[in-house]
Design a protein around this motif. Structure first.
Motif, short mmCIF file in Angstrom:
data_model
loop_
_atom_site.label_atom_id
_atom_site.label_comp_id
_atom_site.label_asym_id
_atom_site.label_seq_id
_atom_site.Cartn_x
_atom_site.Cartn_y
_atom_site.Cartn_z
N ALA A 159 0.91 -1.13 0.11
CA ALA A 159 -0.09 -0.08 0.05
C ALA A 159 0.96 1.42 0.01
O ALA A 159 1.90 1.38 0.79
N PRO A 160 0.46 2.22 -0.83
CA PRO A 160 1.32 3.48 -0.72
C PRO A 160 1.17 4.32 0.57
O PRO A 160 -0.05 4.45 1.07
N GLY A 161 2.25 4.82 1.10
CA GLY A 161 2.40 5.22 2.37
C GLY A 161 2.31 4.77 3.61
O GLY A 161 2.30 5.51 4.76
N LEU A 162 2.38 3.33 3.45
CA LEU A 162 2.30 2.57 4.59
C LEU A 162 3.68 1.70 4.53
O LEU A 162 4.11 1.43 3.40
N ARG A 163 4.05 1.24 5.67
CA ARG A 163 4.95 0.50 6.10
C ARG A 163 4.59 -0.77 6.70
O ARG A 163 4.09 -0.41 8.05
#
Length: 352
Positions: A159-163
């Motif tokens: 997911a974009p923006g997540l780690r």
């Protein structure tokens, strides 16, 4: 001893709280477990800093507003895990602002929460760390199988923006074996997909002295241990001497030989029973039961003469310390047997 404090009041014995914190920290250090205490029990930056001084690596919160209050009130609070599925633009906006200030991690147990976080953090300046919450027997939140955990971990990682930050659980008191089995399988499946599992965090005070029986977990999140309460004494986890939080109440009526009324009712002792009979334990009086509460009255009864007089103070260990903390604006701190001062409960009731 009569204390010069207006009742009903919540007292916290700092000496006992410090001793409780150091006892578990020593156990965790012996077993190589990182400690991340849950602040829901005390909601006080001063207590969180006491825990950090003892060796905790950060704190756990249940709400974004709790985390904000703790970070604003404690200069040393720099690492926060929020163990709750967060939904809604207002919460996420606050979360993003907090994430820019300190190290923040959150949890998720479903795709809707992950996708909502990703949509909000895709264009954020700093990615958000997300752990997968797993159900290891408490049957509250959490994915139900290791394979579900692996699928959600992949979704977070992509997911974009997540780690992807690892795995989280809140097990039942006797849950070490289930934590070990579930997390070992989940970790193996996730690593087979080429992902690292940076952290496996478990929690709870009732089973904290068995935390080493689940060595797969690198972190433990006790909450009530700093104060303890009647429910933990009943479980055999603590003694009355380990209970740092008490409610100070005054006897306002003795209408019969075996009955007395105190000025502490459900607005301070709360209605939590946690499977117990009665609403707290009167220290030094095993013969007394608190069998009824109204909002401002508590009824004390005994099978024999109750032996109390109007104006006398009693100290009560509540069934559940965490909810009592949330009932008052400030606690009266006791140290070396005497009043030290009052501390505002800064994270109390923060819902905005």
């Amino acid at each position: 001893m009569t204390l010069p404090i207006e009742t009903p009041a919540v007292l916290v014995d700092l000496d006992i709280a410090r001793r409780n914190v150091l006892a578990f920290q020593a156990y965790a250090d012996r077993h190589g477990i990182r400690v991340r205490p849950h602040i829901k029990t005390h909601k006080l930056p001063q207590m969180a800093e006491l825990q950090l001084d003892a060796g905790a690596i950060g704190i756990t919160c249940q709400k974004v507003t709790e985390a904000e209050a703790m970070v604003d009130g404690g200069a040393r609070i720099k690492d926060v895990l929020i163990t709750y599925n967060l939904l809604g633009e207002q919460k996420l906006a606050r979360l993003a602002r907090l994430n820019e200030r300190v190290t923040v991690s959150v949890v998720a147990d479903n795709a809707t929460v992950v996708d909502g976080l990703a949509a909000f953090f895709a264009d954020a300046g700093k990615p958000l760390t997300v752990l997968v919450e797993c159900n290891t027997g408490a049957d509250r939140c959490g994915v139900g199988t290791p394979s579900e955990a692996a699928r959600l971990a992949r979704r977070i990682a992509e997911a974009p923006g997540l780690r992807f930050g690892g795995l989280m659980t809140y097990p039942p008191a006797d849950g070490a074996a289930r934590v070990q089995a579930f997390m070992s399988d989940a970790k193996r499946l996730i690593e087979a997909e080429g992902l690292e599992v940076p952290c496996i965090t478990s929690g709870g005070t009732p089973g904290m002295m068995q935390a080493a029986e689940a060595p797969i977990a690198s972190e433990h999140r006790p909450g009530t241990y700093i104060y303890n309460d009647r429910s933990l004494v009943a479980r055999g986890v603590a003694s009355w001497e380990d209970c740092a939080l008490t409610v100070l109440a005054t006897v306002v009526s003795v209408p019969s030989e075996n009955r007395a009324i105190i000025d502490a009712g459900s607005k301070v002792l709360t209605s939590d029973l946690l499977g117990l009979t009665g609403y707290g334990h009167v220290l030094g009086r095993n013969d007394i039961r608190i069998d009824q509460l109204s909002e401002e009255h508590g009824r004390l009864v005994s099978d024999g003469p109750i032996g109390l007089h109007v104006g006398e103070q009693v100290r009560i260990v509540p069934n559940h310390a965490c909810v009592v903390t949330n009932m008052v604006d400030a606690v009266h701190v006791i140290e070396s047997g005497g009043p030290k001062g009052t501390w505002p409960v800064v994270a109390r009731g923060r819902v905005l």
